[in-house]
Design a protein around this motif. Structure first.
Motif, mmCIF file in Angstrom:
data_model
loop_
_atom_site.group_PDB
_atom_site.id
_atom_site.type_symbol
_atom_site.label_atom_id
_atom_site.label_comp_id
_atom_site.label_asym_id
_atom_site.label_seq_id
_atom_site.Cartn_x
_atom_site.Cartn_y
_atom_site.Cartn_z
ATOM 1 N N ARG A 225 97.601 36.060 -11.442
ATOM 2 C CA ARG A 225 96.589 35.053 -10.864
ATOM 3 C C ARG A 225 96.376 33.789 -11.979
ATOM 4 O O ARG A 225 95.603 32.945 -11.400
ATOM 5 N N THR A 226 96.921 33.647 -13.090
ATOM 6 C CA THR A 226 96.774 32.647 -13.785
ATOM 7 C C THR A 226 97.090 31.273 -13.381
ATOM 8 O O THR A 226 96.869 30.125 -13.965
ATOM 9 N N GLU A 229 93.833 30.817 -11.681
ATOM 10 C CA GLU A 229 92.723 30.907 -12.658
ATOM 11 C C GLU A 229 93.157 30.891 -13.935
ATOM 12 O O GLU A 229 93.974 31.710 -14.697
ATOM 13 N N SER A 233 89.684 30.884 -18.247
ATOM 14 C CA SER A 233 88.480 31.018 -17.067
ATOM 15 C C SER A 233 88.012 32.381 -17.153
ATOM 16 O O SER A 233 88.417 33.127 -17.724
ATOM 17 N N ALA A 235 87.446 34.677 -14.802
ATOM 18 C CA ALA A 235 88.065 35.488 -14.143
ATOM 19 C C ALA A 235 88.986 36.278 -14.748
ATOM 20 O O ALA A 235 89.372 37.339 -14.775
ATOM 21 N N THR A 236 90.029 35.080 -15.537
ATOM 22 C CA THR A 236 90.955 35.923 -16.056
ATOM 23 C C THR A 236 90.391 36.666 -17.497
ATOM 24 O O THR A 236 91.126 37.815 -17.713
#
Length: 500
Positions: A225-226, A229, A233, A235-236
């Motif tokens: 997902r990088t 995100e 971030s 989330a990461t």
């Protein structure tokens, strides 16, 4: 409950058992590679984004690798035949659901459940084989067939995937498993004896399996997902932190609370075991990402069809198979550690050649040449890695060492593919805007192969500095037998390792 056990054992057909195990193992190994050449068609049909596409591969390999140790323990606990039935049925049903998927989420969920089925099938099938054929030449031949099916499944997968995608529809790379599962169930019902009730005293380490699978899955999710995100971030960072907590929890639980641990942590203090598993992770990253990115290069950049791309993979796949078989002879003359050093260097050269791919390249220079060199280096590594991974391990822990190595192969490949997808995307985005789309993609793929070359050199350093300099004379071990090396009884290998 098993009052007819003696009669069932006398009526067992070794040939029928071998056919059952071969069909089951073919289905499991086929699905590691069969989807690769269909990936562009899946993206177009279901609307995958670039990072999400890798989950078609990762969802399968993560659950497969993460649950392998638990699957082996479950086969001991409940019996091999029931686990084989459940695994084959689950694999067939989820393949049907995947073939009928109408969106990315449905296909990824089906692939994850396929991996659960594979984690039940693989250890049960091998256990059925080894308990049917007594130690000696007959078991050696049976394990040779098993190993050829395992290694050849990748080669068959890319060709079958190309044929089905080109001439029928990409959905058939999933649906093809349904008749295979039905045949496997019929053969298992006819030939696999229901003689073993399982070890009812053994506990299943479900907590350990959940912690390991969730931790690695979340780690892969964060890496994939990088692209949307950023690394900094919330989330990461949060996903990586939770993954770290889960994986740390796995090791703490295995070391302190688990009654029957999936992994006894003391095994990792053996330099041969830990070094071999690190080496395997580097090799599996190279193999997994090669299938994935070379397939995309052939179709997205060179414009090949699915079938042509599948056939283009044959030299690489056949090189791996032939190299694995030839490694048995090499081990008779050289130490495993020396083979790992030389093979790793040759593989790194092949991967560096791959990194020179061009947007206007051709099959001979940009694919065939590096494929032959890479497979010539990597192919003979699989059996020496397996030998090193069980050197010095007590006989009663050879199965644990085998499961650890198989998990390192599957999970290492999944984590590597997620990381390499991120690297490829970042490199593609960083390419000059004036470049053609094909040139930008090639720039990203080239970076992946450059990193792969470096990882193989890291593996060589592990062989030089981590693996023991003077190990035992490593003949075929229990794990090596699974990779194509028929030979001595497991007890012999384990005892030699202990004496060293």
């Amino acid at each position: 409950m098993y009052k007819n056990t003696a009669r069932e054992e006398r009526s067992v057909s070794p040939g029928g058992v071998l056919w059952t195990v071969a069909i089951a193992q073919l289905m499991v190994s086929l699905d590691v590679s069969v989807v690769n050449v269909a990936l562009p068609s899946m993206r177009t049909a279901l609307g995958f984004d670039e990072s999400g596409l890798s989950w078609v591969v990762n969802a399968y390999t993560l659950t497969f690798g993460g649950l392998l140790l638990l699957g082996g323990r479950a086969a001991d606990r409940f019996g091999r035949r029931p686990l084989l039935f459940v695994g084959l049925a689950l694999f067939g049903v989820t393949s049907l659901l995947g073939g009928l998927a109408q969106g990315p989420g449905q296909l990824i969920a089906a692939r994850a459940l396929q991996g659960v089925g594979a984690a039940l099938i693989a250890p049960a099938a091998l256990a059925v084989l080894t308990t049917t054929f007594p130690a000696g030449p007959r078991r050696g031949k049976a394990l040779g067939v098993y190993s050829a099916v395992t290694a050849g499944g990748a080669a068959v997968g890319v060709v079958v995937g190309g044929l089905l995608t080109e001439y029928i529809n990409w959905r058939w790379v999933m649906l093809v498993n349904v008749p295979l599962a039905v045949v496997g169930l019929l053969l298992a019902g006819r030939h696999v004896p229901a003689a073993q009730a399982g070890d009812t005293a053994r506990r299943l380490d479900v907590v350990g399996a959940i912690l390991a699978t969730l931790g690695t899955s979340l780690l892969v999710f964060a890496l994939v997902r990088t692209d949307v995100e950023p690394w900094g971030s919330a989330a990461t960072i949060g996903s990586l932190a939770v993954a770290a907590v889960l994986l740390a929890g796995f090791f703490v639980y295995e070391g302190t609370r688990a009654k029957e641990p999936l992994l006894r942590l003391g095994v990792l203090t053996n330099r041969s075991v830990s070094g071999a598993n690190i080496y395997m992770m580097m090799v599996s990253i190279n193999i997994f990402t090669s299938f994935y990115f070379v397939s995309l290069y052939l179709q997205e950049v060179l414009g090949m069809g699915a079938l042509t791309a599948g056939l283009a993979f044959l030299p690489f796949c056949l090189g791996l198979v032939v190299g694995s078989l030839y490694a048995v002879r090499l081990l008779a003359r050289f130490e495993a550690r020396h083979l790992l050093i030389v093979g790793g260097i040759i593989g790194a050269v092949g991967m560096f050649w791959f990194s020179q791919i061009r947007p206007t390249g051709n099959f001979l220079v940009d694919v065939l040449g590096p494929s032959l060199v890479t497979s010539f280096g990597i192919g003979p590594l699989l059996v020496p890695i397996a030998n090193a991974a069980t050197a010095g391990v007590a006989p009663n822990e050879a199965g644990m060492a085998s499961g650890l190595l198989n998990s390192a192969r599957q999970i290492g490949g999944s984590i590597g593919l997620a990381a390499m997808s991120t690297i490829a995307l970042a490199s593609t985005d960083g390419a000059p805007v004036s470049d053609s789309p094909g040139a930008r993609l090639t720039h990203g793929y080239s970076m992946v192969f450059t990193v792969n070359s470096g990882l193989l050199l890291v593996a060589v350093l592990v062989a030089v500095f981590v693996l023991p300099r003077r190990g035992p004379s490593l003949g075929p071990s229990p794990v090596a037998q699974q990779n194509g090396a028929p030979g001595r009884r497991p007890e012999t290998v384990g005892n030699e390792g202990s004496r060293s």
